[in-house]
Structure formats: C-alpha cells, structure tokens
Design an enzyme around this catalytic site. Sequence first.
Site, short mmCIF file in Angstrom:
data_model
loop_
_atom_site.label_atom_id
_atom_site.label_comp_id
_atom_site.label_asym_id
_atom_site.label_seq_id
_atom_site.Cartn_x
_atom_site.Cartn_y
_atom_site.Cartn_z
N LYS A 1 -5.61 2.78 -5.31
CA LYS A 1 -6.26 2.69 -6.62
C LYS A 1 -7.74 2.33 -6.52
O LYS A 1 -8.11 1.47 -5.75
CB LYS A 1 -5.52 1.63 -7.46
CG LYS A 1 -5.89 1.63 -8.91
CD LYS A 1 -4.74 1.09 -9.75
CE LYS A 1 -5.02 1.16 -11.23
NZ LYS A 1 -5.55 2.41 -11.74
N GLY B 1 -8.62 -3.79 -1.29
CA GLY B 1 -8.45 -3.02 -0.06
C GLY B 1 -9.07 -1.64 -0.15
O GLY B 1 -9.70 -1.15 0.80
N CYS B 2 -8.91 -1.00 -1.31
CA CYS B 2 -9.44 0.36 -1.49
C CYS B 2 -10.97 0.37 -1.54
O CYS B 2 -11.61 1.29 -1.06
CB CYS B 2 -8.85 0.99 -2.75
SG CYS B 2 -7.05 1.08 -2.66
N THR B 3 -11.53 -0.69 -2.13
CA THR B 3 -12.98 -0.82 -2.17
C THR B 3 -13.53 -1.00 -0.76
O THR B 3 -14.49 -0.34 -0.36
CB THR B 3 -13.39 -2.00 -3.08
OG1 THR B 3 -12.92 -1.73 -4.41
CG2 THR B 3 -14.90 -2.20 -3.11
N ALA C 1 -13.25 2.32 1.15
CA ALA C 1 -14.26 3.28 0.68
C ALA C 1 -15.64 2.92 1.22
O ALA C 1 -16.40 3.79 1.66
CB ALA C 1 -14.28 3.32 -0.85
#
Length: 158
Positions: free
Chosen positions: A39, A44-46, A49
């Site tokens: 998401k 974690g995704c930030t 990325a």
Amino acid sequence: MAIVVNKPLPEFEANATGGIKVTNTSHLGQILVLYFYPKDNTPGCTTEAMQFRDKYKDFVKAGAVVFGVSRDNMKSHEDFKTKLELPFELIADTEEKMCHMFGVVKNKIMYGKKVKGIERSTFLVGADGILKQEWRGLKVPGHVDEVLKAVKLLKKAA
C-alpha cells in the site's frame, strides 16, 4: 495464467502513472523490474520506494525499467509518486489482475483478523520477456541492492 521462472510472461495490460500502458511485450529489449508492494504511504512501502528511487540511476545504467505495482488507485499513486519524488512509474492494479497473475495475493493476519493482502515481491524480467528471477515474501532492508546486483548480472550475461 500463473507466471513461471524461465518462461515468457503471460499476456497482461495495465495502466501506470504518467499515462503509460504496460503490457507483457511493451518493454521487450529492456530489463524489467516489477516490484509489488502492499500500500502507498505505509512505512515499509515508503522505505522500499525510496530505496528504488535512490538506486534508480544505477538501474537505468544497467538497462532496466522499474515499475512499482499495488492495488492503490491512480490518484493515490500520483500523490505517492509526487510526495517521494519517484523517478519511475507506479502501476495501479485496482482489479488485482496482475497481483493474481503473479501470485502475490495472500491471506494475512492483521490486528487479529484475516485479510487479503499483497505479499511484498519483486520479479525480474529479461530483455527477451522471460521471467528470470523472483523474490517473494521479502524484507525491505538490502532487497533493492540484491535486485540491482541481479540486473547487472543479467546485463553482463546478455
């Protein structure tokens, strides 16, 4: 149709930020990195990325195109991309077609409840459209470096 290492990607078509359409043949001649994440705007995704962003020039130098893929919609992706100044595009797989094709939809336990979520995974596709390598259920630290190393090896072998 599921994906298999050392086989061509099955047919698919998806829309990405920047008005780009991505298909199984749209990037033939280039190494393709598809990283699936749960998401936009989560910790974690930030981090993941930003790590792809920070190594992006190295991926390009090695002949690779990077796409992030999640179930978020285009507006969420555009905002996420702008906020983090991502130099690569994000695929909005709102109908989970790619997620199911790549087998990254998993049952997870979140706050004691069963939910359907995306397992953090990365897929490396050769310039010939053949899936060369996959990383599933991975942890963010060190992962981007590992993918970059695999891209460089693939380029050297070509």
